[in-house]
Design a protein around this motif. Structure first.
Motif, mmCIF file in Angstrom:
data_model
loop_
_atom_site.group_PDB
_atom_site.id
_atom_site.type_symbol
_atom_site.label_atom_id
_atom_site.label_comp_id
_atom_site.label_asym_id
_atom_site.label_seq_id
_atom_site.Cartn_x
_atom_site.Cartn_y
_atom_site.Cartn_z
ATOM 1 N N ARG A 42 0.825 -1.211 0.000
ATOM 2 C CA ARG A 42 0.000 0.000 0.000
ATOM 3 C C ARG A 42 0.863 1.267 0.000
ATOM 4 N N PHE A 43 1.980 1.254 0.725
ATOM 5 C CA PHE A 43 2.875 2.412 0.722
ATOM 6 C C PHE A 43 3.615 2.514 -0.611
ATOM 7 N N ALA A 44 4.084 1.384 -1.147
ATOM 8 C CA ALA A 44 4.827 1.389 -2.407
ATOM 9 C C ALA A 44 3.936 1.794 -3.577
ATOM 10 N N ALA A 45 2.665 1.383 -3.551
ATOM 11 C CA ALA A 45 1.723 1.713 -4.621
ATOM 12 C C ALA A 45 1.106 3.097 -4.424
ATOM 13 N N GLN A 46 1.508 3.769 -3.381
ATOM 14 C CA GLN A 46 1.039 5.105 -3.024
ATOM 15 C C GLN A 46 -0.467 5.151 -2.761
ATOM 16 N N LEU A 47 -0.977 4.067 -2.173
ATOM 17 C CA LEU A 47 -2.377 4.013 -1.768
ATOM 18 C C LEU A 47 -2.564 4.570 -0.367
ATOM 19 N N HIS A 51 4.377 7.470 1.408
ATOM 20 C CA HIS A 51 4.714 6.809 0.154
ATOM 21 C C HIS A 51 6.157 6.332 0.218
ATOM 22 N N MET A 52 6.352 5.099 -0.213
ATOM 23 C CA MET A 52 7.689 4.502 -0.172
ATOM 24 C C MET A 52 8.062 3.958 -1.536
ATOM 25 N N PRO A 53 9.275 4.047 -1.917
ATOM 26 C CA PRO A 53 10.333 4.810 -1.263
ATOM 27 C C PRO A 53 10.087 6.303 -1.440
ATOM 28 N N PRO A 54 10.501 7.093 -0.463
ATOM 29 C CA PRO A 54 10.251 8.533 -0.546
ATOM 30 C C PRO A 54 11.045 9.166 -1.698
ATOM 31 N N LYS A 56 11.098 8.838 -4.764
ATOM 32 C CA LYS A 56 11.418 8.066 -5.964
ATOM 33 C C LYS A 56 10.400 6.934 -6.114
ATOM 34 N N PRO A 57 9.211 7.246 -6.641
ATOM 35 C CA PRO A 57 8.170 6.219 -6.764
ATOM 36 C C PRO A 57 8.623 5.037 -7.619
ATOM 37 N N LEU A 58 8.091 3.870 -7.291
ATOM 38 C CA LEU A 58 8.342 2.686 -8.098
ATOM 39 C C LEU A 58 7.578 2.799 -9.411
ATOM 40 N N THR A 59 8.058 2.110 -10.422
ATOM 41 C CA THR A 59 7.352 2.074 -11.700
ATOM 42 C C THR A 59 6.126 1.165 -11.568
ATOM 43 N N ALA A 60 5.213 1.283 -12.512
ATOM 44 C CA ALA A 60 4.027 0.421 -12.512
ATOM 45 C C ALA A 60 4.429 -1.049 -12.559
ATOM 46 N N GLU A 61 5.466 -1.372 -13.321
ATOM 47 C CA GLU A 61 5.944 -2.754 -13.421
ATOM 48 C C GLU A 61 6.501 -3.235 -12.077
ATOM 49 N N GLN A 62 7.260 -2.411 -11.391
ATOM 50 C CA GLN A 62 7.802 -2.789 -10.086
ATOM 51 C C GLN A 62 6.679 -3.010 -9.072
ATOM 52 N N ILE A 63 5.672 -2.177 -9.120
ATOM 53 C CA ILE A 63 4.531 -2.315 -8.215
ATOM 54 C C ILE A 63 3.774 -3.612 -8.516
ATOM 55 N N ARG A 64 3.599 -3.935 -9.794
ATOM 56 C CA ARG A 64 2.926 -5.177 -10.185
ATOM 57 C C ARG A 64 3.712 -6.391 -9.680
#
Length: 72
Positions: A42-47, A51-54, A56-64
């Motif tokens: 939830r933190f990585a997907a910014q839900l 938000h983690m990592p602070p 520098k958001p993860l890409t959609a592929e990394q979140i998947r």
């Protein structure tokens, strides 16, 4: 910041599955098989914040990949 070199933030250590499930000051980071209930996802997907990592958001592929890993 969550276990590297012995440092932890929010008393969360992500160096092992067991420690991630145990969690930190906010409770478990992982709910095995349930990404949507897992703070890590939830933190990585910014839900949820923080938000983690602070900064520098993860890409959609990394979140998947993270979601699939937790769900499995």
């Amino acid at each position: 910041c969550h276990g590297a070199a012995g440092l932890t933030s929010a008393d969360l250590n992500l160096t092992s599955r067991e420690k991630a499930v145990q969690g930190g000051s906010r409770g478990p980071a992982l709910v095995p098989g349930k990404a949507m209930e897992s703070r890590l996802y939830r933190f990585a997907a910014q839900l949820e914040e923080p938000h983690m990592p602070p900064n520098k958001p993860l890409t959609a592929e990394q979140i998947r990949i993270l979601k699939d890993w937790i769900d499995q």
